[in-house]
Each structure stands twice: as C-alpha cells, then as structure tokens.
Design a protein around this motif. Sequence first.
Motif, PDB file in Angstrom:
ATOM      1  N   GLN A  89     -14.034  -8.824  -4.035  1.00 18.55           N
ATOM      2  CA  GLN A  89     -15.427  -9.212  -4.264  1.00 18.55           C
ATOM      3  C   GLN A  89     -15.479 -10.240  -5.389  1.00 18.55           C
ATOM      4  N   LEU A  90     -14.401 -10.302  -6.185  1.00 16.65           N
ATOM      5  CA  LEU A  90     -14.403 -11.129  -7.387  1.00 16.65           C
ATOM      6  C   LEU A  90     -13.528 -12.377  -7.252  1.00 16.65           C
ATOM      7  N   THR A  91     -12.626 -12.367  -6.286  1.00 14.26           N
ATOM      8  CA  THR A  91     -11.800 -13.556  -6.024  1.00 14.26           C
ATOM      9  C   THR A  91     -11.529 -13.645  -4.536  1.00 14.26           C
ATOM     10  N   GLN A  92     -11.420 -14.851  -4.049  1.00 17.96           N
ATOM     11  CA  GLN A  92     -11.169 -15.016  -2.617  1.00 17.96           C
ATOM     12  C   GLN A  92      -9.674 -15.098  -2.305  1.00 17.96           C
ATOM     13  N   ALA A  93      -8.866 -14.968  -3.355  1.00 17.11           N
ATOM     14  CA  ALA A  93      -7.419 -15.108  -3.154  1.00 17.11           C
ATOM     15  C   ALA A  93      -6.865 -13.809  -2.559  1.00 17.11           C
ATOM     16  N   TYR A  94      -7.278 -13.525  -1.316  1.00 21.42           N
ATOM     17  CA  TYR A  94      -6.959 -12.236  -0.693  1.00 21.42           C
ATOM     18  C   TYR A  94      -5.474 -11.926  -0.715  1.00 21.42           C
ATOM     19  N   ARG A  95      -4.693 -12.926  -0.296  1.00 27.09           N
ATOM     20  CA  ARG A  95      -3.250 -12.659  -0.201  1.00 27.09           C
ATOM     21  C   ARG A  95      -2.608 -12.443  -1.564  1.00 27.09           C
ATOM     22  N   LEU A  96      -3.112 -13.181  -2.552  1.00 24.07           N
ATOM     23  CA  LEU A  96      -2.571 -12.974  -3.903  1.00 24.07           C
ATOM     24  C   LEU A  96      -2.900 -11.575  -4.415  1.00 24.07           C
ATOM     25  N   VAL A  97      -4.126 -11.128  -4.143  1.00 25.10           N
ATOM     26  CA  VAL A  97      -4.516  -9.778  -4.579  1.00 25.10           C
ATOM     27  C   VAL A  97      -3.595  -8.760  -3.907  1.00 25.10           C
ATOM     28  N   CYS A  98      -3.376  -8.954  -2.607  1.00 20.62           N
ATOM     29  CA  CYS A  98      -2.493  -8.058  -1.859  1.00 20.62           C
ATOM     30  C   CYS A  98      -1.090  -8.067  -2.453  1.00 20.62           C
ATOM     31  N   ASN A  99      -0.571  -9.277  -2.738  1.00 18.27           N
ATOM     32  CA  ASN A  99       0.781  -9.382  -3.298  1.00 18.27           C
ATOM     33  C   ASN A  99       0.902  -8.671  -4.640  1.00 18.27           C
ATOM     34  N   TRP A 100      -0.111  -8.864  -5.481  1.00 19.72           N
ATOM     35  CA  TRP A 100      -0.084  -8.184  -6.779  1.00 19.72           C
ATOM     36  C   TRP A 100      -0.084  -6.669  -6.615  1.00 19.72           C
ATOM     37  N   LEU A 101      -0.984  -6.201  -5.730  1.00 16.61           N
ATOM     38  CA  LEU A 101      -1.109  -4.741  -5.570  1.00 16.61           C
ATOM     39  C   LEU A 101       0.158  -4.124  -4.990  1.00 16.61           C
ATOM     40  N   LEU A 102       0.747  -4.792  -4.000  1.00 14.45           N
ATOM     41  CA  LEU A 102       1.941  -4.213  -3.375  1.00 14.45           C
ATOM     42  C   LEU A 102       3.205  -4.516  -4.174  1.00 14.45           C
ATOM     43  N   GLY A 103       3.106  -5.544  -5.053  1.00 15.89           N
ATOM     44  CA  GLY A 103       4.279  -5.905  -5.845  1.00 15.89           C
ATOM     45  C   GLY A 103       4.250  -5.261  -7.225  1.00 15.89           C
ATOM     46  N   ASP A 104       3.849  -6.058  -8.218  1.00 14.11           N
ATOM     47  CA  ASP A 104       3.918  -5.594  -9.613  1.00 14.11           C
ATOM     48  C   ASP A 104       3.139  -4.306  -9.864  1.00 14.11           C
ATOM     49  N   VAL A 105       1.928  -4.214  -9.256  1.00 12.44           N
ATOM     50  CA  VAL A 105       1.101  -3.029  -9.538  1.00 12.44           C
ATOM     51  C   VAL A 105       1.772  -1.772  -8.977  1.00 12.44           C
ATOM     52  N   SER A 106       2.222  -1.840  -7.720  1.00 12.37           N
ATOM     53  CA  SER A 106       2.875  -0.661  -7.131  1.00 12.37           C
ATOM     54  C   SER A 106       4.150  -0.297  -7.875  1.00 12.37           C
ATOM     55  N   ALA A 107       4.897  -1.326  -8.270  1.00 14.11           N
ATOM     56  CA  ALA A 107       6.139  -1.068  -9.020  1.00 14.11           C
ATOM     57  C   ALA A 107       5.813  -0.329 -10.314  1.00 14.11           C
ATOM     58  N   TYR A 108       4.734  -0.792 -10.983  1.00  9.21           N
ATOM     59  CA  TYR A 108       4.327  -0.140 -12.233  1.00  9.21           C
ATOM     60  C   TYR A 108       3.937   1.311 -11.983  1.00  9.21           C
ATOM     61  N   LEU A 109       3.142   1.535 -10.918  1.00  8.28           N
ATOM     62  CA  LEU A 109       2.672   2.896 -10.619  1.00  8.28           C
ATOM     63  C   LEU A 109       3.851   3.822 -10.323  1.00  8.28           C
ATOM     64  N   ASN A 110       4.816   3.309  -9.566  1.00  4.36           N
ATOM     65  CA  ASN A 110       5.991   4.120  -9.236  1.00  4.36           C
ATOM     66  C   ASN A 110       6.777   4.477 -10.478  1.00  4.36           C
ATOM     67  N   LYS A 111       6.946   3.437 -11.321  1.00  6.77           N
ATOM     68  CA  LYS A 111       7.742   3.636 -12.531  1.00  6.77           C
ATOM     69  C   LYS A 111       7.087   4.653 -13.458  1.00  6.77           C
ATOM     70  N   GLN A 112       5.752   4.538 -13.591  1.00  5.62           N
ATOM     71  CA  GLN A 112       5.031   5.431 -14.510  1.00  5.62           C
ATOM     72  C   GLN A 112       4.636   6.742 -13.833  1.00  5.62           C
ATOM     73  N   ASN A 113       4.837   6.796 -12.513  1.00  9.88           N
ATOM     74  CA  ASN A 113       4.406   7.948 -11.733  1.00  9.88           C
ATOM     75  C   ASN A 113       2.916   8.237 -11.963  1.00  9.88           C
ATOM     76  N   GLN A 114       2.135   7.170 -11.841  1.00 14.49           N
ATOM     77  CA  GLN A 114       0.691   7.286 -12.056  1.00 14.49           C
ATOM     78  C   GLN A 114      -0.065   6.822 -10.818  1.00 14.49           C
ATOM     79  N   SER A 115      -1.328   7.182 -10.749  1.00 16.47           N
ATOM     80  CA  SER A 115      -2.176   6.588  -9.723  1.00 16.47           C
ATOM     81  C   SER A 115      -3.004   5.515 -10.414  1.00 16.47           C
TER      82      SER A 115
END
Lengths: 95, 477
Positions: free
Chosen positions: B332-358
């Motif tokens: 809703q805040l940026t139209q860069a759909y694919r970039l948002v997807c890449n961030w979420l599945l890349g760095d963000v997911s990696a961080y969540l896995n590492k920290q074992n957080q949601s």
Amino acid sequence: MDKETLLKKLGLKTMFRISDEEMPLLIQEYDIFMNHVQALESIDTTGVEPMTFPYDIETTFLREDEPTHMISREEALKNAKDVTHHQIRVPKVVG
Amino acid sequence: MNFEVVIGLEVHCELKTKSKMFSPSKVTFGEDVNTMVNEIDLGMTGTLPVLNRSGVEYAIRVCHALHMDIDELVRFDRKNYYYSDLPKGFQITQDAHPIGRNGYIDVEVDGKTRHVEIERLHMEEDTAKQLHYATFSLIDYNRAGIPLIEIVTRPTIRSGKEAAAYLEELRSILLYTDVSDAKMEEGSMRCDVNISIRPFGSDKFGIRTEIKNLNSISNVQKAIDYEAKRQERLLLSGKEVLQETRRYDEGLKETVLMRAKGDAVDYKYYPEPNILPIRLDHQWVESIKEHLPEMPSQRVKKYIEVYGIQEKDAHILVSNKEISDFFEETIQLTQAYRLVCNWLLGDVSAYLNKQNQSLSETRLSPEKLARLITCVQEEIISGKQAKTVFEVMMEEDKTPDQIIEEKGMKQISSKDDLLKMFCDILDAHPESVNDYVAGKDRAVKFVVGQVMKQTRGQANPKLTNELLIEELKRRCA
C-alpha cells in the motif's frame, strides 16, 4: 434374569445403592412402569415421525461470545474424591 | 498386482472464540489447570448449554471457504460414551444434520490439480485433557467445551502426498478465515486417517484401517505411505486387512495396533434435547460470506497476475499468513511489489529464522520496509547500504531515514560535485587518461576507487561510473 437381579444390576450401573427393604417396592414400581411401556407399545406409530421436543418450534437465540461466568478452582474440585496437583485423579483407562 | 490407495481424512479444529461452545467460560491455552471452567463444562446437573454465536459464525466462514451448502437450521445430537475426558457422559455434536455439506478443495500435486471432495463440516465441543501416568490419569477441564469443527472428506484422496497437500491447504484456509491457530503439534488441529487399498480399476472399497495420533502433516504422509505398504504386503501374502484403529509410532516409523473393531463403541446418537433447533438468519449467513477474508488461493493468483511475482515465490509468501499480510500492507506504501517480496523472502525471512521470531515480535513495520525500499529506488543509499540499514533497523527502534542520517550514508548524487572530484583526480593523475585510451580497465577502477575513498563510499556508484566514462571520453576526444 429375575427382576431383583436386573434391578440390582441397573442400580450398580447407575451408581444407586438399593437396600433389601427397598426391593419389594421397586419391583412393584418396575411392574407398573413396564405395564405402562407395554400400553405405549400397543399404539400403531406407522408413518409417524419421531419427535424430540414437545412442540414443533424453532428458536433463533445465539449467545454473544463473551466469557462471563467461571467458578473458582476450589469450587470446581470440591466434589472430587481424589485431587492431585489441582486435577481430578482417576484410574488409568487409555481409550 | 497394482493397488490403488483410498484415503479419507477427518480433521478436528479448535476455534479461537473468546468463550466456549455451549458455556460462557473462557477459551485460553496454557492457563493453570481447572481454572477456566464453570458448572456447564463440568457436566453438573441442572445446567443448560447455550450456543455461542461466534462458534457458529466461524464454522460458517469455513463452510463458505470450502464452497459448502449450509444448513440454516442448526441441530445438535448427543454422542454417548462413558469416559473420563467427558464429564457429562456425552458430547454435544452434529450427527444427522451437519451445518455444512458438499464442499471441496483443489490441490496441486506433481503439477496436476486434484479435486478433494468434502462430505461434511459439523460443530461440536472438545473434551477435557488427560495426562496419563503409570497407574492413574489426571484431568484438566480447561479444554472441555472449547468449540471444535470437524471436517470430513469423501474417500477421494489417493496418496500420502495428496493428503499432505490437502492438509496444507485446509490449514491455510483455517488461518486465513481467522478461526483457529491450526497448530497440529499443539493439537488445535488434529487429523485422523481412514485408509484402504484395492486393485486398480476396482470400484469396491477394501477393508479400511483408521490411523490416529498424528501430530504433524509430514507424519500423516509418512503414516499413510507406511500403512498402504503394510496393507499391500498383507494382501499379497494371502492374508486379509483387519478393520482396526492404529496409531503412528514416530520412533518406529510404523503404524501400530491400538484397538480391534470388536471394541468399537455404539455411541447411541440421538437429538440433543436441551438445545432446540435454531434457525439462522439468512441475511447473517450471507453477510458472513460477503465479509470472508481473501483466501490463500486467491492471493497466489493475484500476486502472480497483478503484482508480477513468480509463482514459486507467490506460494511461499502466501504459505505464511503473517508474511503475506505484511506484504499486503507494505505494497500500500510502495509499488515495488517484487522488491517487497524479495526483501520478505530474503533478508527478513533469514532474520526471522535466525532469531526464531515471528514478524510481529520484531521492530519491522510495513512503513519502515517500504521506506527502506524507496530509499534504494531513489538512490539515496545503495543496495549494499540498505542491508546495513536493515540490520540496524531490526536492532534499534529507528526509521531508515534516521539510520541513514546517523551513519552519514546519504549517497552523493550531485553531478556537479562528482564532476569536480573527477577533474581534480584526473588532473593529478593524467596517466589514467592514457590508460583508458590504451583500453585498460584499471583506469576507471582507479578513479572510482579514489572517489569512493574521498567520499567515504557515499558517491552513487552508478552515477559515478557513468559520469566518469563520459568525462574520460571527453578528454580523449
């Protein structure tokens, strides 16, 4: 099975203790009850739908989803014969 | 001989209502034992059950999501059995008139769409929780009366893999309709399997066994694969399959006998006399359908078709509702759909896995992620710098702009400033121009290196390269 044995067995299953003094009266009542059932059995119910409720009505009420009533643990466990770690303890029967 | 496996699944799911199905005591998990109860849950005499509106609403939501026919006259039955987890001596359930009938889920298995037919969905109440010790059992009634729905398929499933795909999709639907946390390992979603085999081409069913105590989707698949093989071995060696209940032993990786059919109980179902038939308001039932949240399969389609996300990524995004919801908010805040997807599945997911957080446990918000992506797009920072900003953002409660400011990361994107720097460097190192003419790459690298050194890495690398080559060309000409 004679009536006395039958009633004793039913008493055991429903956790009612029946004394020897009560037995003659119970047998009498049992006969009255069974006669009544036999009278009902003589009615022809072919084609009659079984009914669960005395009136054929529908309701609409649903309870709002709010937790409004609970009782304390002490109260909840007051009737229990055997309590361990705040839980009712029963013989192990794994189903 | 070739056999075909025939599978039907029964899934129980606890609903996350605030109060219980027929009593106004609280639905909670992990509270002190026997504190979330009242007289109704304990099956005391003189109490009457009253149906919970949200329990019905949640059941209807799932019915709609599974494309079912809804019976607007709600009726309950008693299922009688004598066991210590059931204080009343019976469970209130819907036997003859389930609220939902004739639904389906389409699942993808090995690139093919399989249509899994659902026979029924009915409402009932959960039992008390028993802890078994060597010689006795302890009972906690907090779970007694929690709303349950049971979803039963027709025997249309043909493999363990297909059963797993169905359960994954059903689980997503339960999460997306927001009716349950649907955790198999915690028992808020439970699955029983009915399985038989028959020679290919036969239209008769073989004798089936039932498998219970399955605490994960992968165990369902493993149990089915094992059980199908076991039945096949029996038939091929001239023995017969016995109708029995088995459980899956995780250690042995086998199904083991629990009880034979001879022990089957007659539940003596009859209409629940304490609850009169309830006629639901048709408008209400329809409005639940209209307000049904977007289902996972619709999101996948939208992500691929509208946002241009790759099919594989779309499925991964949707498989985690929290991440998918976060994606929805961020775009809703940026139209860069694919970039948002890449961030979420890349760095963000990696961080969540590492920290074992949601996601909700972290400092990340859709606003922060959108802003970070915008900063890269507007070349305020480089992609590499964005990773640093992200790391700080997850550790400290700061916006991307604050971090960029503090770290002095702003890229120099002023052409005049950059150009002035080149000219000074090239004037001081005239050999670079000669190198460039001689076709030596190192000339460009050298000057860019100098610029980066002078700007402490803040020069916009893309712009720097472009301008430099322009300037070199000009000087050669």
